[in-house]
Write a protein that holds these residues in place. Structure first.
Motif, PDB file in Angstrom:
ATOM      1  N   THR A  49       0.836  -1.204   0.000  1.00  0.00           N
ATOM      2  CA  THR A  49       0.000   0.000   0.000  1.00  0.00           C
ATOM      3  C   THR A  49       0.870   1.253   0.000  1.00  0.00           C
ATOM      4  O   THR A  49       0.643   2.201  -0.766  1.00  0.00           O
ATOM      5  CB  THR A  49      -0.937   0.003   1.217  1.00  0.00           C
ATOM      6  N   ILE A  50       1.863   1.256   0.855  1.00  0.00           N
ATOM      7  CA  ILE A  50       2.729   2.441   0.956  1.00  0.00           C
ATOM      8  C   ILE A  50       3.587   2.605  -0.301  1.00  0.00           C
ATOM      9  O   ILE A  50       3.722   3.711  -0.833  1.00  0.00           O
ATOM     10  CB  ILE A  50       3.605   2.346   2.217  1.00  0.00           C
ATOM     11  N   ARG A  81       2.954   1.638  -3.358  1.00  0.00           N
ATOM     12  CA  ARG A  81       2.125   2.076  -4.479  1.00  0.00           C
ATOM     13  C   ARG A  81       1.651   3.512  -4.307  1.00  0.00           C
ATOM     14  O   ARG A  81       1.487   4.246  -5.286  1.00  0.00           O
ATOM     15  CB  ARG A  81       0.957   1.102  -4.652  1.00  0.00           C
ATOM     16  N   THR A  82       1.471   3.927  -3.067  1.00  0.00           N
ATOM     17  CA  THR A  82       1.154   5.333  -2.825  1.00  0.00           C
ATOM     18  C   THR A  82       2.316   6.218  -3.246  1.00  0.00           C
ATOM     19  O   THR A  82       2.139   7.224  -3.950  1.00  0.00           O
ATOM     20  CB  THR A  82       0.826   5.562  -1.341  1.00  0.00           C
ATOM     21  N   VAL A 118      -1.372  13.558  -1.721  1.00  0.00           N
ATOM     22  CA  VAL A 118      -2.323  12.469  -1.973  1.00  0.00           C
ATOM     23  C   VAL A 118      -3.616  13.020  -2.561  1.00  0.00           C
ATOM     24  O   VAL A 118      -4.188  12.456  -3.507  1.00  0.00           O
ATOM     25  CB  VAL A 118      -2.601  11.681  -0.675  1.00  0.00           C
ATOM     26  N   LEU A 144      -4.517   5.627  -6.551  1.00  0.00           N
ATOM     27  CA  LEU A 144      -4.179   5.306  -5.170  1.00  0.00           C
ATOM     28  C   LEU A 144      -4.656   3.903  -4.777  1.00  0.00           C
ATOM     29  O   LEU A 144      -5.678   3.428  -5.277  1.00  0.00           O
ATOM     30  CB  LEU A 144      -4.816   6.334  -4.225  1.00  0.00           C
ATOM     31  N   PHE A 172      -8.457   7.248   3.595  1.00  0.00           N
ATOM     32  CA  PHE A 172      -7.183   6.618   3.244  1.00  0.00           C
ATOM     33  C   PHE A 172      -6.025   7.342   3.931  1.00  0.00           C
ATOM     34  O   PHE A 172      -5.144   6.712   4.536  1.00  0.00           O
ATOM     35  CB  PHE A 172      -6.989   6.638   1.733  1.00  0.00           C
ATOM     36  N   ILE A 200      -3.378   5.682   6.597  1.00  0.00           N
ATOM     37  CA  ILE A 200      -1.978   5.457   6.250  1.00  0.00           C
ATOM     38  C   ILE A 200      -1.018   6.388   6.986  1.00  0.00           C
ATOM     39  O   ILE A 200       0.097   5.983   7.341  1.00  0.00           O
ATOM     40  CB  ILE A 200      -1.782   5.604   4.725  1.00  0.00           C
ATOM     41  N   ASN A 256      -3.190  -5.044  -2.703  1.00  0.00           N
ATOM     42  CA  ASN A 256      -2.495  -4.132  -1.796  1.00  0.00           C
ATOM     43  C   ASN A 256      -2.290  -4.739  -0.412  1.00  0.00           C
ATOM     44  O   ASN A 256      -1.297  -4.448   0.257  1.00  0.00           O
ATOM     45  CB  ASN A 256      -3.283  -2.821  -1.666  1.00  0.00           C
TER      46      ASN A 256
END
Length: 685
Positions: A89-90, A92-93, A147, A155, A166, A170, A683
């Motif tokens: 997740t991080i 891809r962010t 973001v 995202l 989100f 995160i 994710n």
């Protein structure tokens, strides 16, 4: 338990059809334009390595290497998820934020980009070596702003999740230092499972894990499988359950891609032995059966004639504080026939080395079997082997397979050469920390050779030596969280003991014992001082290779004090360690090797704990600060890793008519290319 990890000093070596690489790459002719050093960020230097002779390979060999590259890269998502549940997740962010940024001069964005590079380099949000969580150099407000500026479709949102929700979910993971503070925690007196962020366990304690796998152990089984190697252990409805990494199980989307490319590789295998090995590996991925993994390992060891080789799977257990769960990795390589002569000479004498070892006779192998040794040139690395890579590997890890069927040992030549070439850019480390001009000249003359020989012997005869007493469990069962440290120390000590043996001169591997002395100088300097550059002030040593090196050097220093074997010298406020008696130091290395082999052979946990905690963990804060201050003035990054070459198929109609090797010039572009083409897992897994 098989990797030889490098420390880089100045002047000494201490992959889908149709996808195109970024235009930001070096030309296919590396001889005129190739640059080893690509960039620096944080505490990392990014390098490149060549693949010599690739252009002259037959088409079928090129295709084989290309298919194996794709299998390697198809699995890269797994290492991120294994290292921490929210890493994908991080990552891809960060990739979405980096890709969307317009590129204007923005100091905050530069900090965000540096953070993204650190995540790419470490395969997650924790430092690849010391396991500490990265601290972002940008604010939570800036992160939220960036973001919100990105399309929500870019995202990694959960189903139905808003962008604001989100961010709220995160941000604490990124900015709260108490959340997932340590990837791997091996500190004494803590629950190493619940205090480690790795995604191998969920909802379970250390005691529950040890009890769960303890029930599976049968000390009368001489061919035990590696329990827990390819699964995540979780608690569901009050019961412990293994989520197996296989087709149809956990990580299935990525593993299915790996299997596809392994099957393609099997179609163009060089030999029947290689085809058999690849098919066994596919069978393991399809079933998740650890007995099949052992069958694969045996078939892989038996394939000694193929020029192309591959390591692909759940291999090393360093990232599991209890040593059960293995991280995904892959190394694709090509044999270097000429350079292999050196390592083969050591392999041929393996029985001699075992017979003459200072360990107890009852702990020696009566017959050392099937050690296959070669020097290789890497074409692709992935997972736990990239971007930070070992320089030597010995596999398989199962002790009974090594004893009954042998092992393979390799030295990664083009990686070593790249480190050595990069060490010439800048300079000054050895000049700053070595005590005398004699040591500096010895390093200049023999340092490269001594390092290569140490790596060769560490892998070939170090990991392959010794036996476990009948009825004693495997080291991960008996020595627990100290097993990896002591295995690396044992292999290092074998190399150190023999690198000062006239036998190496007799068989033509080195011109004189000065080579051995050069390695002793380097090892003591590294173990007592230089590797401290990888720690922050106040930290203890936690990484297994670092614990191993400090343990050996500190133990030898203390035990040799009476005879002044190693002398601590302070000149103009600077500390140095000077070896006064190399032969006596060799004797001390032999004594420590004997004791560590006893600990492993007898499964002596108390002795293992006492040895590691006494010599391998604590750091002298005053000396540490001095080392950091002196090293900072040299402006040299303490860590290094690699951009991989990229093998690109040339396609006519439906056929591959050639494969080209390209050398990407930019770390960010390679990581974004990987993200676009090799992201197969959800994710969260």
């Amino acid at each position: 338990m098989n990797k030889f990890a490098p420390l880089v000093l100045s002047g000494i070596i201490l992959s889908l059809i149709g996808c195109q690489p970024s235009a930001n790459r070096q030309a296919e002719n590396p001889e005129t334009e190739f640059q080893v050093v690509a960039e620096n960020f944080a505490d990392v230097r990014i390098l490149r390595y060549r693949v010599p002779g690739f252009e002259e390979l037959p088409l079928e060999t090129k295709k084989l290497l290309y298919y194996l590259q794709e299998a390697a890269l198809s699995g890269r998502d797994m290492i991120y998820d294994q290292n921490f549940k929210y890493n994908l997740t991080i990552r891809r962010t960060m990739e979405a934020l980096v890709a969307a940024h317009s590129g204007e001069n923005d100091a905050d964005f530069e900090q965000l980009l540096t953070y993204a590079k650190k995540v790419w380099f470490a395969n997650g949000i924790h430092h690849h070596y010391n396991s500490d969580k990265f601290v972002p150099g940008f604010s939570a407000d800036y992160f939220a702003e960036q973001v919100k500026a990105v399309s929500p479709q870019a995202l990694p949102l959960r189903k139905g999740e808003s962008v604001d929700d989100f961010i709220a979910r995160i941000s604490p993971i990124l900015f709260d230092p108490a959340i997932a503070a340590k990837k791997v925690n091996k500190a004494e007196g803590v629950d190493v499972v619940t205090s480690s962020a790795v995604n191998f366990y969920e909802g379970v304690t250390q005691a529950e894990v040890e009890a769960y796998y303890g029930k599976m152990v049968d000390t009368s089984d001489h061919q035990p499988v590696s329990y827990g190697l390819n699964s995540k252990l979780v608690k569901e409805n009050g019961k412990l359950v293994e989520k197996v990494w296989k087709v149809g199980g956990m990580y299935s989307p990525a593993i299915e891609k790996v299997v596809f490319w392994l099957n393609k590789a099997a179609e163009v295998a060089e030999t029947e032995a290689q085809r058999t090995s690849l098919k066994k590996l596919v069978n393991f991925y399809e079933t998740g059966d650890l007995k099949v993994f052992d069958e694969y390992s045996i078939a892989w060891v038996a394939d000694t004639s193929s020029s192309v080789d591959v390591i692909n799977g759940f291999i090393e257990v360093y990232q599991d504080p209890l040593g059960f769960k293995a991280s995904f990795e892959s190394v694709v390589s090509l044999r270097d026939p000429e350079a292999s002569k050196r390592i083969e000479a050591i392999s041929k004498e393996a029985q001699w080395f075992e017979d003459h070892s200072p360990i107890m006779d009852s702990h020696k192998k009566a017959s050392v079997k099937g050690i296959s040794a070669r020097v290789i040139n890497v074409t692709t690395e992935s997972g736990d082997a990239s971007p930070s890579t070992p320089i030597g590997i010995n596999l398989p890890n199962a002790n009974w397979i090594r004893a009954d069927h042998g092992s393979k040992s390799v030295n990664l030549a083009n990686i070593v050469d790249a480190y050595d070439e990069a060490a010439k850019v800048g300079g000054g480390t050895y000049d700053e920390f070595a005590f005398s001009d004699v040591e500096k000249k010895r390093s200049e003359d023999y340092g490269v050779l001594s390092s290569k020989l140490h790596t060769d012997m560490h892998e070939v005869i170090g990991h392959a030596s010794g036996i476990i007493n009948p009825g004693v469990g495997t080291p991960k069962e008996t020595l627990k969280n100290y097993a990896s440290t002591l295995e690396e120390a044992r292999a290092d000590l074998v190399a150190l003991y023999y690198i000062l043996d006239p036998k190496l001169v007799e068989i033509g591997l080195m011109p004189s014992l000065e080579v051995g002395k050069a390695e002793y100088d380097r090892f003591i300097l590294n173990g007592l001082m230089l590797q401290l550059t990888r720690l922050k002030v106040g930290q203890n040593v936690e990484e297994d290779h670092m614990r191993n090196r400090q343990l050996i050097a500190a133990w030898a220093y203390e035990k040799g004090k009476q005879n002044n074997v190693i002398e601590k010298v302070v000149v103009n406020g600077k500390t140095y360690f000077k070896i006064n008696d190399y032969e006596q130091l060799r004797v001390l290395f032999g004594q420590l090797l004997r004791e560590i082999q006893r600990l492993k052979s007898e499964g002596d946990y108390t002795g293992a704990k006492n040895l590691v905690e006494t010599y391998g963990v604590k750091v002298d804060p005053k000396l540490h600060q001095e080392v950091l201050d002196r090293y900072k003035s040299l402006n040299i990054s303490p860590f290094a890793g690699f951009i991989n070459p990229l093998l690109v198929p040339v396609i006519k109609g439906d056929e591959i008519i050639d494969v080209k090797v390209t050398y990407p010039a930019d770390f960010r572009e390679q990581m974004l290319f990987y993200a676009r083409n090799y992201s197969f897992l959800p994710n969260e897994n």
